[in-house]
Design an enzyme around this catalytic site. Structure first.
Site, PDB file in Angstrom:
ATOM      1  CG  HIS A 156      -0.405   0.412   2.607  1.00 58.71           C
ATOM      2  ND1 HIS A 156      -0.122  -0.951   3.386  1.00 58.71           N
ATOM      3  CD2 HIS A 156      -0.006   1.258   3.073  1.00 58.71           C
ATOM      4  CE1 HIS A 156       0.310  -0.323   4.464  1.00 58.71           C
ATOM      5  NE2 HIS A 156       0.459   0.919   4.467  1.00 58.71           N
ATOM      6  CG  ASP A 201       0.232  -4.272   2.704  1.00 61.86           C
ATOM      7  OD1 ASP A 201       0.407  -3.399   1.639  1.00 61.86           O
ATOM      8  OD2 ASP A 201      -0.036  -3.962   3.650  1.00 61.86           O
ATOM      9  N   GLY A 218       2.666   6.079   9.481  1.00 59.91           N
ATOM     10  CA  GLY A 218       4.375   6.451   8.901  1.00 59.91           C
ATOM     11  C   GLY A 218       5.118   5.358   9.073  1.00 59.91           C
ATOM     12  CB  SER A 241       3.120   1.924   6.410  1.00 60.41           C
ATOM     13  OG  SER A 241       1.579   1.660   6.717  1.00 60.41           O
ATOM     14  N   GLY A 242       5.429  -0.491   6.180  1.00 60.21           N
ATOM     15  CA  GLY A 242       6.354  -1.030   5.263  1.00 60.21           C
ATOM     16  C   GLY A 242       7.781  -1.331   5.948  1.00 60.21           C
TER      17      GLY A 242
END
Length: 257
Positions: free
Chosen positions: A69, A116, A207, A209-210
């Site tokens: 995402h 994801d 913030g 994410s990933g």
């Protein structure tokens, strides 16, 4: 239906899981320079001049792993390596590269946050140092339940707050998927998900994410920050991560690693 939300900069309380770039490490501690040499900070450039924040993990001298995402709809990704301070780039020696080559998993599903994961190819190979090093991926198929893990990122430090000025980290503990499903429901928690929770309400937030979730004992990458609960980041609820061992084959096919 349980509620969940992707860990992005701009977050809305939705009744389904929805991907939107940007989660902060709530109740975390500031990292020291070189403590997490695999950590990448990603500035996602979106249409209309908009930007979002994500994290990533350096897999090699030219590949970064992040959440699917994070790159959805992106025009380019600015990758910062070897940094802990969010803004000061004057003398800290970080490497900053802008990539226009990135892609999420072909079966990424933003509604149910499936698959994801995404890869970013750097425009040039980076040189390793004591501050920039690739991370080792977990390869053994296990659930990791009960194992201690470390989360790191620059995301929000409280709901509705600001992004962290310095890289934050927190120690969590992996919980079983059946336990995690009590929070999110079985439609979101699948075999390709790993969940972790902090004893003192430590949590990923918008913030983050990933970003990486690694085992504390050997810094092996086991998860990619994916989504949290729509009620917010400060309630001590578990965070959900893409399980790296479920995507090792895909990563190898795309990168040759």
């Amino acid at each position: 239906m349980r509620t969940a939300i992707c860990i992005g900069l701009l977050v809305a309380a939705l009744t389904v899981a929805q991907a939107a770039p940007g989660l902060r490490v709530v109740n975390g501690k500031p990292a020291k320079l070189g403590q997490f040499p695999y950590q990448a900070r990603l500035t996602i450039h979106l249409p209309g001049g908009k930007r979002a924040l994500c994290g990533g993990s350096l897999l090699s001298d030219e590949w970064v792993l992040t959440a699917g995402h994070c790159v959805q709809g992106a025009e380019s990704v600015e990758v910062h390596l070897g940094a802990i301070d969010f803004n000061d780039i004057s003398n800290d020696g970080r490497v900053v590269l802008v990539s226009e080559r990135f892609f999420h998993h072909e079966k990424y599903n933003p509604i149910f946050v499936r698959n994801d994961v995404a890869l970013i190819q750097l425009p040039e190979k980076v040189k390793f140092s004591d501050r920039i090093q690739p991370i080792r991926r977990a390869t053994k198929q296990e659930d990791f339940a009960g194992r201690e893990v470390v989360l790191s990122g620059w995301g929000l430090q409280n709901d509705g707050g600001d992004v962290a000025k310095a890289l934050q980290f927190a120690t969590l503990k992996v919980i079983s998927n059946s336990e995690c499903a009590k929070t999110f429901g079985p439609f979101l928690i699948k075999e390709s998900t790993v969940c972790a929770r902090g004893d003192e309400k430590e949590s990923p937030c918008s913030g983050d994410s990933g970003g990486p979730l690694v085992l504390t004992d050997d810094s092996t990458l086991v998860g990619v920050v994916s989504f949290g609960h729509a009620s917010g980041c400060e309630h001590g609820l578990p965070g959900a991560f893409a399980r790296v061992t479920s995507f090792n084959k895909w990563i190898s096919e795309k990168t040759g690693l």
